[in-house]
Design a protein around this motif. Structure first.
Motif, PDB file in Angstrom:
ATOM      1  N   ASP A  58       0.870  -1.175   0.000  1.00 20.45           N
ATOM      2  CA  ASP A  58       0.000   0.000   0.000  1.00 20.45           C
ATOM      3  C   ASP A  58       0.903   1.220   0.000  1.00 20.45           C
ATOM      4  OD1 ASP A  58      -1.655   2.154   0.558  1.00 20.45           O
ATOM      5  OD2 ASP A  58      -2.836   1.104   2.078  1.00 20.45           O
ATOM      6  N   VAL A  59       0.932   1.948  -1.114  1.00 18.98           N
ATOM      7  CA  VAL A  59       1.891   3.047  -1.246  1.00 18.98           C
ATOM      8  C   VAL A  59       1.586   4.236  -0.342  1.00 18.98           C
ATOM      9  CG1 VAL A  59       2.551   2.454  -3.600  1.00 18.98           C
ATOM     10  CG2 VAL A  59       0.649   4.059  -3.214  1.00 18.98           C
ATOM     11  N   THR A  60       0.452   4.225   0.337  1.00 21.17           N
ATOM     12  CA  THR A  60       0.151   5.323   1.261  1.00 21.17           C
ATOM     13  C   THR A  60       0.611   5.023   2.684  1.00 21.17           C
ATOM     14  OG1 THR A  60      -2.091   4.537   1.835  1.00 21.17           O
ATOM     15  CG2 THR A  60      -1.869   5.950  -0.115  1.00 21.17           C
ATOM     16  N   ARG A  61       1.216   3.858   2.902  1.00 18.93           N
ATOM     17  CA  ARG A  61       1.676   3.462   4.237  1.00 18.93           C
ATOM     18  C   ARG A  61       3.206   3.419   4.266  1.00 18.93           C
ATOM     19  NH1 ARG A  61      -2.321   1.225   7.391  1.00 18.93           N
ATOM     20  NH2 ARG A  61      -0.773   0.073   8.591  1.00 18.93           N
ATOM     21  N   ILE A  62       3.790   4.223   5.136  1.00 23.57           N
ATOM     22  CA  ILE A  62       5.243   4.356   5.188  1.00 23.57           C
ATOM     23  C   ILE A  62       5.926   3.008   5.398  1.00 23.57           C
ATOM     24  CG2 ILE A  62       7.164   5.291   6.527  1.00 23.57           C
ATOM     25  CD1 ILE A  62       5.516   7.786   7.037  1.00 23.57           C
ATOM     26  N   ASP A  63       5.459   2.243   6.356  1.00 22.66           N
ATOM     27  CA  ASP A  63       6.110   0.964   6.645  1.00 22.66           C
ATOM     28  C   ASP A  63       6.028   0.005   5.458  1.00 22.66           C
ATOM     29  OD1 ASP A  63       6.784   1.853   9.145  1.00 22.66           O
ATOM     30  OD2 ASP A  63       5.146   0.829  10.179  1.00 22.66           O
ATOM     31  N   ALA A  86       0.076   4.318  -9.285  1.00 25.23           N
ATOM     32  CA  ALA A  86      -0.986   4.026  -8.315  1.00 25.23           C
ATOM     33  C   ALA A  86      -2.039   5.121  -8.284  1.00 25.23           C
ATOM     34  CB  ALA A  86      -0.378   3.841  -6.929  1.00 25.23           C
ATOM     35  N   PHE A  87      -3.293   4.718  -8.399  1.00 25.00           N
ATOM     36  CA  PHE A  87      -4.422   5.631  -8.227  1.00 25.00           C
ATOM     37  C   PHE A  87      -5.672   4.779  -8.096  1.00 25.00           C
ATOM     38  CE2 PHE A  87      -7.363   9.070  -8.724  1.00 25.00           C
ATOM     39  CZ  PHE A  87      -6.651  10.177  -8.289  1.00 25.00           C
ATOM     40  N   PRO A  88      -6.487   5.021  -7.075  1.00 25.43           N
ATOM     41  CA  PRO A  88      -7.694   4.208  -6.911  1.00 25.43           C
ATOM     42  C   PRO A  88      -8.737   4.570  -7.954  1.00 25.43           C
ATOM     43  CG  PRO A  88      -7.694   5.996  -5.322  1.00 25.43           C
ATOM     44  CD  PRO A  88      -6.370   6.052  -6.037  1.00 25.43           C
ATOM     45  N   GLY A  89      -9.665   3.677  -8.180  1.00 26.60           N
ATOM     46  CA  GLY A  89     -10.760   4.010  -9.082  1.00 26.60           C
ATOM     47  C   GLY A  89     -11.528   5.201  -8.546  1.00 26.60           C
ATOM     48  N   GLU A 111      -4.645  11.235  -1.707  1.00 25.16           N
ATOM     49  CA  GLU A 111      -3.541  10.700  -0.909  1.00 25.16           C
ATOM     50  C   GLU A 111      -2.752   9.661  -1.702  1.00 25.16           C
ATOM     51  OE1 GLU A 111      -4.392   8.041   2.498  1.00 25.16           O
ATOM     52  OE2 GLU A 111      -3.250   9.495   3.668  1.00 25.16           O
ATOM     53  N   THR A 112      -3.446   8.811  -2.433  1.00 23.92           N
ATOM     54  CA  THR A 112      -2.755   7.793  -3.236  1.00 23.92           C
ATOM     55  C   THR A 112      -1.958   8.428  -4.369  1.00 23.92           C
ATOM     56  OG1 THR A 112      -4.488   6.170  -2.736  1.00 23.92           O
ATOM     57  CG2 THR A 112      -3.064   5.718  -4.621  1.00 23.92           C
ATOM     58  N   GLY A 113      -2.596   9.343  -5.086  1.00 23.54           N
ATOM     59  CA  GLY A 113      -1.925   9.961  -6.220  1.00 23.54           C
ATOM     60  C   GLY A 113      -0.749  10.841  -5.845  1.00 23.54           C
ATOM     61  N   GLY A 114      -0.901  11.609  -4.768  1.00 26.01           N
ATOM     62  CA  GLY A 114       0.159  12.526  -4.358  1.00 26.01           C
ATOM     63  C   GLY A 114       1.103  11.943  -3.325  1.00 26.01           C
ATOM     64  N   TYR A 115       0.568  11.629  -2.159  1.00 26.29           N
ATOM     65  CA  TYR A 115       1.391  11.122  -1.064  1.00 26.29           C
ATOM     66  C   TYR A 115       1.991   9.750  -1.397  1.00 26.29           C
ATOM     67  CZ  TYR A 115       2.656   9.997   3.803  1.00 26.29           C
ATOM     68  OH  TYR A 115       3.325   9.664   4.951  1.00 26.29           O
ATOM     69  N   GLY A 116       1.213   8.906  -2.077  1.00 25.28           N
ATOM     70  CA  GLY A 116       1.726   7.583  -2.450  1.00 25.28           C
ATOM     71  C   GLY A 116       2.905   7.679  -3.400  1.00 25.28           C
ATOM     72  N   THR A 117       2.825   8.603  -4.351  1.00 25.87           N
ATOM     73  CA  THR A 117       3.946   8.834  -5.262  1.00 25.87           C
ATOM     74  C   THR A 117       5.151   9.363  -4.500  1.00 25.87           C
ATOM     75  OG1 THR A 117       2.450   9.254  -7.124  1.00 25.87           O
ATOM     76  CG2 THR A 117       4.689  10.127  -7.301  1.00 25.87           C
ATOM     77  N   LEU A 118       4.902  10.266  -3.576  1.00 27.43           N
ATOM     78  CA  LEU A 118       5.980  10.816  -2.748  1.00 27.43           C
ATOM     79  C   LEU A 118       6.694   9.733  -1.958  1.00 27.43           C
ATOM     80  CD1 LEU A 118       7.427  13.292  -1.357  1.00 27.43           C
ATOM     81  CD2 LEU A 118       5.628  13.155   0.360  1.00 27.43           C
ATOM     82  N   LEU A 119       5.935   8.845  -1.306  1.00 27.82           N
ATOM     83  CA  LEU A 119       6.545   7.794  -0.489  1.00 27.82           C
ATOM     84  C   LEU A 119       7.378   6.839  -1.340  1.00 27.82           C
ATOM     85  CD1 LEU A 119       3.826   6.761   2.136  1.00 27.82           C
ATOM     86  CD2 LEU A 119       5.846   8.200   2.473  1.00 27.82           C
ATOM     87  N   ALA A 120       6.851   6.456  -2.489  1.00 29.51           N
ATOM     88  CA  ALA A 120       7.616   5.550  -3.352  1.00 29.51           C
ATOM     89  C   ALA A 120       8.946   6.185  -3.741  1.00 29.51           C
ATOM     90  CB  ALA A 120       6.801   5.199  -4.591  1.00 29.51           C
ATOM     91  N   ALA A 156      -6.910  16.567  -8.825  1.00 30.72           N
ATOM     92  CA  ALA A 156      -6.059  17.002  -7.710  1.00 30.72           C
ATOM     93  C   ALA A 156      -4.970  15.981  -7.418  1.00 30.72           C
ATOM     94  CB  ALA A 156      -6.915  17.234  -6.463  1.00 30.72           C
ATOM     95  N   GLY A 157      -5.308  14.698  -7.454  1.00 26.42           N
ATOM     96  CA  GLY A 157      -4.310  13.661  -7.195  1.00 26.42           C
ATOM     97  C   GLY A 157      -3.228  13.623  -8.258  1.00 26.42           C
ATOM     98  N   LYS A 158      -3.635  13.738  -9.514  1.00 28.60           N
ATOM     99  CA  LYS A 158      -2.658  13.711 -10.599  1.00 28.60           C
ATOM    100  C   LYS A 158      -1.839  15.000 -10.649  1.00 28.60           C
ATOM    101  CE  LYS A 158      -3.455   9.634 -12.335  1.00 28.60           C
ATOM    102  NZ  LYS A 158      -2.417   8.573 -12.292  1.00 28.60           N
TER     103      LYS A 158
END
Length: 258
Positions: A58-63, A86-89, A111-120, A156-158
């Motif tokens: 899950d790209v939105t979870r740091i661990d 990564a982006f949810p439907g 969160e998935t589009g922005g923060y998830g990309t950041l974490l990866a 917004a996510g993209k």
């Protein structure tokens, strides 16, 4: 093969574009790792694309992302290409009509589009920095630069991933790491066809009439395929784009010039 010997990661590897990305990267010689939240989806991709390593994440979870990056490095010792898809439907809904559940879904999408990309990027890019080379390609969208009614979550996510790419290109460039975007428009699929049929029914016209009208708004008069998008990713990931960073390749058939 443009990516022979490379290790390539695809996050958000769903059954559509994610699956195609994995297949095309593999065809170009890369050893491919796919990540997504749904293990069944990953198993299907791994069964269809020989040699793919599937790792639930899950790209939105740091661990999760920290563990994922460690798994890849333990297995291959390096990462050459990171594709963030990564982006949810998302669903169509105007902001003023959103319920509490809709607002929560909006938050998760962004969160998935922005923060998830950041974490990866945060946990994978350091390995690229250490080897003084690497290519990050973020899958954004035509919607990251032009908003449409009812699609604020997607836009917004993209857009978050789009501008994050500019920042990272500036930060990582001195270490030989390139960061770019591929921005699809519409992608040919059953989902797109169904949306066109719904519009046709609402307007009392045929599917063919809607399709012809939509194609007339595209300079190339054709809708891009998943492979068209994947081939643009391969270019940016390869040595052919060694002087390209902070850029966006639009793959929308000429639907939007930006």
């Amino acid at each position: 093969m443009l990516l022979e010997g490379n290790v390539a990661i695809v996050t958000g590897a769903g059954p559509g574009l994610g699956r195609t990305l994995a297949g095309v990267l593999s065809e170009e010689g890369a050893r491919v790792v796919v990540a997504a939240r749904t293990a069944a989806t990953l198993e299907k991709i791994a069964a269809e694309v020989p040699g793919v390593l599937a790792v639930p994440c899950d790209v939105t979870r740091i661990d999760d992302v920290r563990r994922f990056a460690a798994t890849v490095i333990d297995r291959f010792g390096r990462v050459d290409v990171l594709v963030n898809a990564a982006f949810p439907g998302s669903h169509r809904g105007n902001v003023l009509d959103m319920s509490a559940d809709d607002l929560e879904a909006w938050r998760r999408a962004v969160e998935t589009g922005g923060y998830g990309t950041l974490l990866a990027c945060r946990f994978i890019a350091p390995h690229m920095v250490a080897q003084r080379s690497g290519s990050i390609v973020n899958i954004t969208s035509m919607s990251s630069r032009k908003g449409y009614a009812g699609r604020s979550d997607y836009a917004a996510g993209k857009a978050a991933a789009h501008l994050l790419s500019h920042c990272l290109a500036d930060e990582l460039g001195p270490y030989g790491v390139r960061v770019n975007c591929v921005a699809p428009g519409w992608i040919a699929s059953d989902v797109l066809d169904e949306w066109m049929r719904t519009r046709a029914a609402a307007e009392g016209v045929t599917f063919e009439e809607i399709l012809a009208r939509d194609l007339s708004a595209m300079a190339l008069r054709r809708i891009a395929t998943e492979e068209d998008v994947a081939r643009a990713v391969v270019y940016l990931a390869s040595h052919h784009a060694r002087a390209v960073t902070g850029a966006t390749i639009d793959v929308n058939g000429g639907q939007l010039f930006a």
